[in-house]
Design a protein around this motif. Structure first.
Motif, PDB file in Angstrom:
ATOM      1  N   PHE A 189     150.756 -17.022  28.586  1.00  0.00           N
ATOM      2  CA  PHE A 189     149.859 -17.811  27.677  1.00  0.00           C
ATOM      3  C   PHE A 189     150.241 -19.151  27.644  1.00  0.00           C
ATOM      4  N   THR A 199     147.558 -12.341  29.234  1.00  0.00           N
ATOM      5  CA  THR A 199     148.416 -13.206  28.623  1.00  0.00           C
ATOM      6  C   THR A 199     148.257 -13.086  27.062  1.00  0.00           C
ATOM      7  N   GLY A 200     149.462 -13.624  26.345  1.00  0.00           N
ATOM      8  CA  GLY A 200     149.416 -13.290  24.791  1.00  0.00           C
ATOM      9  C   GLY A 200     150.395 -13.257  24.113  1.00  0.00           C
ATOM     10  N   ASN A 226     149.405  -9.161  20.530  1.00  0.00           N
ATOM     11  CA  ASN A 226     148.658  -9.762  21.602  1.00  0.00           C
ATOM     12  C   ASN A 226     147.345 -10.133  21.228  1.00  0.00           C
ATOM     13  N   ILE A 227     147.258 -10.497  19.916  1.00  0.00           N
ATOM     14  CA  ILE A 227     145.930 -10.795  19.300  1.00  0.00           C
ATOM     15  C   ILE A 227     145.344 -12.439  19.812  1.00  0.00           C
ATOM     16  N   ILE A 228     146.273 -13.061  20.106  1.00  0.00           N
ATOM     17  CA  ILE A 228     146.085 -14.579  20.639  1.00  0.00           C
ATOM     18  C   ILE A 228     146.440 -14.477  22.147  1.00  0.00           C
ATOM     19  N   GLY A 229     145.482 -14.754  22.993  1.00  0.00           N
ATOM     20  CA  GLY A 229     145.811 -14.719  24.381  1.00  0.00           C
ATOM     21  C   GLY A 229     144.594 -15.045  25.299  1.00  0.00           C
ATOM     22  N   THR A 230     144.829 -15.018  26.582  1.00  0.00           N
ATOM     23  CA  THR A 230     143.841 -15.297  27.445  1.00  0.00           C
ATOM     24  C   THR A 230     143.676 -14.219  28.689  1.00  0.00           C
ATOM     25  N   PHE A 231     142.572 -13.962  29.410  1.00  0.00           N
ATOM     26  CA  PHE A 231     142.827 -13.587  30.806  1.00  0.00           C
ATOM     27  C   PHE A 231     142.989 -14.496  31.699  1.00  0.00           C
ATOM     28  N   THR A 280     141.033 -18.005  22.556  1.00  0.00           N
ATOM     29  CA  THR A 280     142.137 -17.478  22.634  1.00  0.00           C
ATOM     30  C   THR A 280     142.422 -16.425  21.705  1.00  0.00           C
ATOM     31  N   ARG A 323     141.843 -12.848  23.323  1.00  0.00           N
ATOM     32  CA  ARG A 323     141.892 -12.994  24.839  1.00  0.00           C
ATOM     33  C   ARG A 323     140.285 -13.521  24.982  1.00  0.00           C
TER      34      ARG A 323
END
Lengths: 354, 354
Positions: A107, A137-138, A146-151, B111, B114
């Motif tokens: 992330f 990611t997160g 993992n509430i904040i993240g990206t693919f 974000t 995700r």
């Protein structure tokens, strides 16, 4: 050495770090940032350092180990350290650790200067089988996982058996839960191979087969619109228990330990609403009971657990969606289950462990 | 109504909000989150609310206005509010505001869980012409601008003249500087149209042409490897003056006011080292002088300004790279200029405003 091709990158299985070294030599990165936690700094970094080519400058960023530290505060610390090290857009981040390090490092890299490259070198069995493919990611926020993240896909993943020697029995069993899960949802043969193993020894072949299953699922559905949801088997209830334990227990459950409980409850739900038969339910439950320690869940915390499930990012329209087995090796998703039945499944687990 | 197709989405120009309304009706979002700041909450939200279809639930998230609040703390606040509102992956974020709201709201949406969809409704002239295309989302960290962010495209951008009525003359002139810049770097006709306008009225046609130019540049070079750097004309010196003013002036310069000064200095540099001829230099300088107020720059602050230019994250290897005009409508990039000449350009501006 074996390779699995995932979404645009290779997952390399090796007994040393030769392929990792070749990767670093072949690519023209301006600098290398190695993210570790205290454990991998002590036990894994010395092994890795021997494989870094002399031509490449590197800096170490250390975070505290443990899921409770996979949060925005530590992530801010990582970003600031990257800035301090003057990392430019051509820097490479190497995440050396378990899921906490690979998730947070992925992330941080995906969002630093609008994205720099990263590679993952998972050092726990859990992260080798779970976090090595999928591009998730997160970080957690307010204990919501993992509430904040990206693919964002890494440039490569290197899975080496050299790091498994640094793990204790409990960590091996925790990671092994995801391997059992992969068998349960897609491959009865793998489940049976698991059943016949004597832990804590896990042959590389089993890790490889497990990652192959996950990779097949996520390449069919990279952004979790459908099929990929079967990977959540055991996780709707398991995540809630893990989240609760993190905040309330002096020695919290490990991820796989919580997921094992979740798999028992959700196997029960599979039996009640998805035709999983008695014999298979019994088989799964007895096996998981034998591998994982019992955990005490008081009915007074049921509402807290249900609230945590409702906050799970996978829900839509406030309905609790489950991945449920039809039989061992076959799993459905988007199965909506009423709260009463969820309570019943928690009671089922309680009665087993009385 | 007109449309420009950018990287996978439409930028819609309208005098009302009919297309925005159609978009919300046609898409099946589970809920709507509207991000505003105090100003757009008071002046723009009432206009927008009339266009939201009854079928759609919406919640308001408010942040403090101003670049100094485009930071991780406010972003965490936005994420937590999204969580409190129970936003799921089918929620839509609508960013209603200037660049601070669209940059931070885009990052929060990109974000959260995700990535959820977002649309931008820029309400200042500056954000309409500058932040509506390019897919840059981001926040500041330790006063380093936009250091954390992603390249993520919105689902759509709606540029409506209804919001320009909420702006005062000074804000219009500030946004107008970016339109003049687009003319100077790529389109002499647009520059001449600007010159013939009586501010503060800016016809939608001019906004449209301006966004078209920026869109052409960024679609050729989405990640700023080359051509996109011409968009920095006026910004190397302008950003330094803006940064200085933010810290030292009781009533700091607006972005476009600082960029106008930067464009005068960098037009002078274009004349000195890039063959911009006397007549065109004179034309640009007299025009910008007529539209923007004079700003007093004492030679004692030159070293501070040069330091600020050196800290700009676009520099490589500590060299000051400029985008410089060859003629009106034609711009080069990666032009390196010595410090003496930069000082000379600041003296040139000082002598103009004596």
């Amino acid at each position: 050495m074996k390779k699995i091709t995932s979404l645009g990158y290779d997952v390399v299985f090796e007994d040393d770090l030769n392929e990792l070294q070749s990767f670093l030599i072949d690519h023209d990165y301006s600098q290398l940032l190695i993210l570790v936690d205290r454990n991998t700094n002590d036990h894994c970094l010395p092994v890795l350092q021997a494989s870094i080519p002399d031509i490449l400058d590197y800096d170490i960023i250390e975070v505290d180990p443990g899921e409770e530290n996979k949060n925005i505060d530590f992530c801010i610390g990582v970003w600031k350290t990257m800035l301090d090290f003057g990392a430019d857009r051509k820097a490479l981040m190497l995440n050396l650790g378990g899921g906490v390090v690979t998730d947070m490092g992925g992330f941080a890299a995906a969002t630093y200067k609008r994205g720099i490259d990263f590679i993952n070198v998972p050092t726990t069995l859990l992260s080798q089988v779970d976090a090595s493919v999928g591009g998730k990611t997160g970080i957690d926020l307010d204990n919501v996982k993992n509430i904040i993240g990206t693919f964002t896909q890494p440039q490569a993943v290197f899975i080496s058996t050299v790091f498994l020697k640094t793990l204790d029995d409990r960590q091996i069993r925790s990671g092994f839960a995801e391997i059992i899960k992969h068998g349960l949802i897609q491959d009865k043969d793998l489940y049976n191979k698991c059943r016949s193993l004597t832990l804590p020894v896990v042959p590389n072949e089993i890790v490889y087969e497990s990652v192959q299953i996950k990779n097949k699922v996520i390449t069919e559905d990279p952004t979790e619109k459908g099929l990929r949801k079967i990977l959540n088997f055991g996780h709707t209830i398991g995540h809630a228990i893990e989240g609760y334990s993190l905040v309330n227990d002096q020695s919290p459950l490990l991820h796989g330990e919580a997921i094992a409980i979740g798999m028992i409850c959700e196997a029960y739900l599979s039996h009640r609403v998805n035709n999983l038969d008695d014999t298979e339910l019994e088989d799964i439950v007895q096996y998981l009971k034998a591998v994982y320690p019992a955990y005490s869940i008081d009915p007074s915390i049921y509402p807290v657990l249900v609230d945590l499930m409702r906050n799970d990012k996978k829900n839509e329209n406030n309905q609790l969606g489950f991945a449920l087995l039809r039989s061992i090796g076959d799993c459905d998703y988007n199965k909506y289950v009423d709260e009463d039945l969820i309570i019943e499944s928690l009671d089922y687990y309680r009665n087993l462990t009385k």
